[in-house]
Motif scaffolding. Structure first.
Motif, mmCIF file in Angstrom:
data_model
loop_
_atom_site.group_PDB
_atom_site.id
_atom_site.type_symbol
_atom_site.label_atom_id
_atom_site.label_comp_id
_atom_site.label_asym_id
_atom_site.label_seq_id
_atom_site.Cartn_x
_atom_site.Cartn_y
_atom_site.Cartn_z
ATOM 1 N N ASP A 121 30.919 37.953 109.000
ATOM 2 C CA ASP A 121 31.762 37.635 108.699
ATOM 3 C C ASP A 121 31.936 35.875 108.011
ATOM 4 O O ASP A 121 32.578 36.442 106.986
ATOM 5 C CB ASP A 121 32.748 37.509 109.196
ATOM 6 N N SER A 122 31.235 34.620 108.740
ATOM 7 C CA SER A 122 31.682 33.503 108.123
ATOM 8 C C SER A 122 30.691 33.438 107.105
ATOM 9 O O SER A 122 31.261 32.506 106.476
ATOM 10 C CB SER A 122 30.494 32.675 109.772
ATOM 11 N N ILE A 123 29.271 34.163 106.746
ATOM 12 C CA ILE A 123 28.895 33.953 105.179
ATOM 13 C C ILE A 123 30.026 34.065 104.320
ATOM 14 O O ILE A 123 29.665 33.048 103.601
ATOM 15 C CB ILE A 123 27.850 34.663 105.267
ATOM 16 N N PHE A 124 29.934 35.577 104.297
ATOM 17 C CA PHE A 124 30.811 36.093 103.772
ATOM 18 C C PHE A 124 32.207 35.076 103.314
ATOM 19 O O PHE A 124 32.607 35.471 101.691
ATOM 20 C CB PHE A 124 31.778 37.145 103.342
ATOM 21 N N THR A 125 32.877 34.477 103.804
ATOM 22 C CA THR A 125 33.910 33.358 103.662
ATOM 23 C C THR A 125 33.989 32.304 103.494
ATOM 24 O O THR A 125 34.449 31.973 102.164
ATOM 25 C CB THR A 125 33.832 33.135 105.745
ATOM 26 N N VAL A 126 32.622 32.099 103.862
ATOM 27 C CA VAL A 126 32.282 31.317 102.450
ATOM 28 C C VAL A 126 32.134 31.021 101.660
ATOM 29 O O VAL A 126 32.724 29.892 100.475
ATOM 30 C CB VAL A 126 30.831 30.013 103.511
ATOM 31 N N LEU A 127 31.296 32.271 101.367
ATOM 32 C CA LEU A 127 31.083 32.235 100.063
ATOM 33 C C LEU A 127 32.512 32.559 98.951
ATOM 34 O O LEU A 127 32.936 31.875 98.140
ATOM 35 C CB LEU A 127 29.986 34.072 100.028
ATOM 36 N N ILE A 128 33.416 33.587 99.765
ATOM 37 C CA ILE A 128 34.461 33.882 99.149
ATOM 38 C C ILE A 128 35.280 32.430 99.049
ATOM 39 O O ILE A 128 35.675 32.280 97.795
ATOM 40 C CB ILE A 128 36.060 34.970 99.869
ATOM 41 N N LYS A 129 35.325 31.666 99.614
ATOM 42 C CA LYS A 129 35.847 30.479 98.987
ATOM 43 C C LYS A 129 35.189 29.515 98.395
ATOM 44 O O LYS A 129 36.068 28.518 97.301
ATOM 45 C CB LYS A 129 36.201 29.232 101.166
ATOM 46 N N ASN A 130 33.952 29.252 97.865
ATOM 47 C CA ASN A 130 33.572 28.729 97.211
ATOM 48 C C ASN A 130 33.880 29.364 96.028
ATOM 49 O O ASN A 130 34.346 28.381 95.107
ATOM 50 C CB ASN A 130 31.898 28.661 97.673
ATOM 51 N N GLU A 131 34.053 30.721 95.654
ATOM 52 C CA GLU A 131 33.931 31.219 93.858
ATOM 53 C C GLU A 131 35.699 30.745 94.036
ATOM 54 O O GLU A 131 36.315 30.603 92.677
ATOM 55 C CB GLU A 131 33.919 32.617 94.639
ATOM 56 N N LEU A 132 36.621 31.066 95.159
ATOM 57 C CA LEU A 132 38.118 30.633 94.927
ATOM 58 C C LEU A 132 38.682 29.505 94.290
ATOM 59 O O LEU A 132 39.049 28.436 93.922
ATOM 60 C CB LEU A 132 38.929 30.721 96.144
ATOM 61 N N GLU A 133 37.345 28.790 94.684
ATOM 62 C CA GLU A 133 37.424 26.545 94.241
ATOM 63 C C GLU A 133 36.831 26.600 93.518
ATOM 64 O O GLU A 133 37.421 25.743 92.387
ATOM 65 C CB GLU A 133 36.386 25.970 95.160
ATOM 66 N N LYS A 134 35.863 27.151 92.769
ATOM 67 C CA LYS A 134 35.343 27.558 91.426
ATOM 68 C C LYS A 134 36.706 27.480 90.310
ATOM 69 O O LYS A 134 37.168 26.999 89.246
ATOM 70 C CB LYS A 134 34.093 28.053 91.320
ATOM 71 N N ILE A 135 37.166 29.007 91.109
ATOM 72 C CA ILE A 135 38.244 29.306 90.030
ATOM 73 C C ILE A 135 39.554 28.479 90.299
ATOM 74 O O ILE A 135 40.083 28.043 88.942
ATOM 75 C CB ILE A 135 39.154 30.377 90.473
ATOM 76 N N HIS A 136 39.470 27.682 90.320
ATOM 77 C CA HIS A 136 40.840 26.814 90.481
ATOM 78 C C HIS A 136 40.471 25.331 90.430
ATOM 79 O O HIS A 136 41.713 24.401 89.514
ATOM 80 C CB HIS A 136 41.483 26.544 92.617
ATOM 81 N N GLU A 137 39.055 25.271 90.208
ATOM 82 C CA GLU A 137 38.418 24.121 89.503
ATOM 83 C C GLU A 137 38.888 24.467 87.866
ATOM 84 O O GLU A 137 38.983 23.567 86.677
ATOM 85 C CB GLU A 137 37.219 24.129 89.343
ATOM 86 N N LYS A 138 38.856 26.147 87.410
ATOM 87 C CA LYS A 138 38.796 25.910 86.457
ATOM 88 C C LYS A 138 40.564 26.844 85.829
ATOM 89 O O LYS A 138 40.794 26.559 84.212
ATOM 90 C CB LYS A 138 38.672 27.716 85.737
ATOM 91 N N LYS A 139 41.805 26.021 86.631
ATOM 92 C CA LYS A 139 42.546 26.144 85.934
ATOM 93 C C LYS A 139 43.330 25.448 85.015
ATOM 94 O O LYS A 139 42.922 24.645 84.552
ATOM 95 C CB LYS A 139 44.277 25.784 87.900
ATOM 96 N N SER A 140 43.802 25.931 84.397
ATOM 97 C CA SER A 140 44.153 25.316 82.574
ATOM 98 C C SER A 140 45.426 26.028 82.074
ATOM 99 O O SER A 140 45.656 27.446 82.270
ATOM 100 C CB SER A 140 43.540 25.586 81.652
ATOM 101 N N PRO A 141 45.925 25.548 81.223
ATOM 102 C CA PRO A 141 47.355 26.650 81.176
ATOM 103 C C PRO A 141 47.365 27.948 80.338
ATOM 104 O O PRO A 141 48.019 28.760 79.877
ATOM 105 C CB PRO A 141 48.380 25.233 79.843
ATOM 106 N N GLU A 142 45.566 27.474 79.180
ATOM 107 C CA GLU A 142 45.667 28.889 79.046
ATOM 108 C C GLU A 142 45.204 30.356 79.999
ATOM 109 O O GLU A 142 45.287 31.125 79.414
ATOM 110 C CB GLU A 142 43.790 28.951 78.041
ATOM 111 N N ASN A 143 44.589 30.175 81.333
ATOM 112 C CA ASN A 143 44.383 30.399 81.865
ATOM 113 C C ASN A 143 44.989 31.449 83.076
ATOM 114 O O ASN A 143 44.760 31.530 84.500
ATOM 115 C CB ASN A 143 42.825 31.017 82.717
ATOM 116 N N GLU A 144 46.321 30.264 83.064
ATOM 117 C CA GLU A 144 46.822 30.640 84.295
ATOM 118 C C GLU A 144 47.149 31.606 84.908
ATOM 119 O O GLU A 144 47.716 32.137 85.922
ATOM 120 C CB GLU A 144 48.070 29.542 83.722
ATOM 121 N N LYS A 145 47.933 32.715 83.539
ATOM 122 C CA LYS A 145 48.014 33.937 83.944
ATOM 123 C C LYS A 145 47.225 34.313 84.897
ATOM 124 O O LYS A 145 47.158 35.394 85.644
ATOM 125 C CB LYS A 145 48.592 34.430 82.268
ATOM 126 N N ILE A 146 45.951 34.839 84.259
ATOM 127 C CA ILE A 146 44.656 35.633 84.904
ATOM 128 C C ILE A 146 44.407 34.783 86.198
ATOM 129 O O ILE A 146 44.256 36.100 87.521
ATOM 130 C CB ILE A 146 43.464 35.322 83.679
#
Length: 180
Positions: free
Chosen positions: A87-112
């Protein structure tokens, strides 16, 4: 000589205004009243400043408690050591992927991103149900498989969202290059 001439002109100018100047003496209590008003304003300002500082401290404490509670990982007190590690390994991986997505946030991809986060809430809800089952019924192969499957699905989903965002950005860059 020129200086004297200028001084005389100034004197003549002010002679015409002698009767128009306000030269009345203020009453003796005027300065006392003025001092009292100033003292009252100073006291009011001090209290408002103290209230503002106190309110800021309360807000900061509230925010820090909120973040501290959200950042604390869910403890699996009822699970085995292996299940907790998984659980902890997967949780860290999920958290990292979510952070990457939040870093990519822009008006063009906000809907995605907003759609992806809605889907993640649904997957999180499913995960919470699985954790409840694990707590109630104990560890069994079907429950552990369901947990791992949910975690893998969330990671795969986040990776596909990232890939889609990157493709969208590449298309935008290509279109921008073509218009130049």
């Amino acid at each position: 000589m020129k200086m004297n001439n200028e001084n005389e002109k100034l004197d003549q100018l002010f002679e015409n205004f002698d009767n128009q100047w306000d030269v009345h003496e203020l009453d003796s209590q005027h300065s006392d009243r003025f001092s009292k008003k100033l003292d009252l304003k100073k006291k009011k300002r001090n209290y408002s400043f103290i209230y503002a500082v106190a309110a800021s401290v309360v807000v900061l404490l509230g925010v820090s408690l909120l973040y501290r509670n959200n950042d604390r990982p869910k403890e699996l007190k009822f699970a085995s050591k292996e299940t907790k590690q998984t659980d902890s390994i997967f949780t860290v991986l999920i958290k990292n992927e979510l952070e990457k997505i939040h870093e990519k946030k822009s008006p063009e991809n906000e809907k995605i991103i907003s759609d992806a986060l809605k889907q993640m809430k649904s997957l999180d809800s499913d995960y919470d149900k699985i954790m409840h089952e694990l707590e109630v019924n104990g560890e069994s192969k079907p429950i552990i498989y369901a947990m791992i499957s949910n975690l893998q699905t969330r990671i795969s989903f986040l990776q596909s969202v990232l890939q889609r965002i990157e493709e969208s950005e590449k298309l935008k860059n290509l279109n921008d290059e073509k218009t130049i």
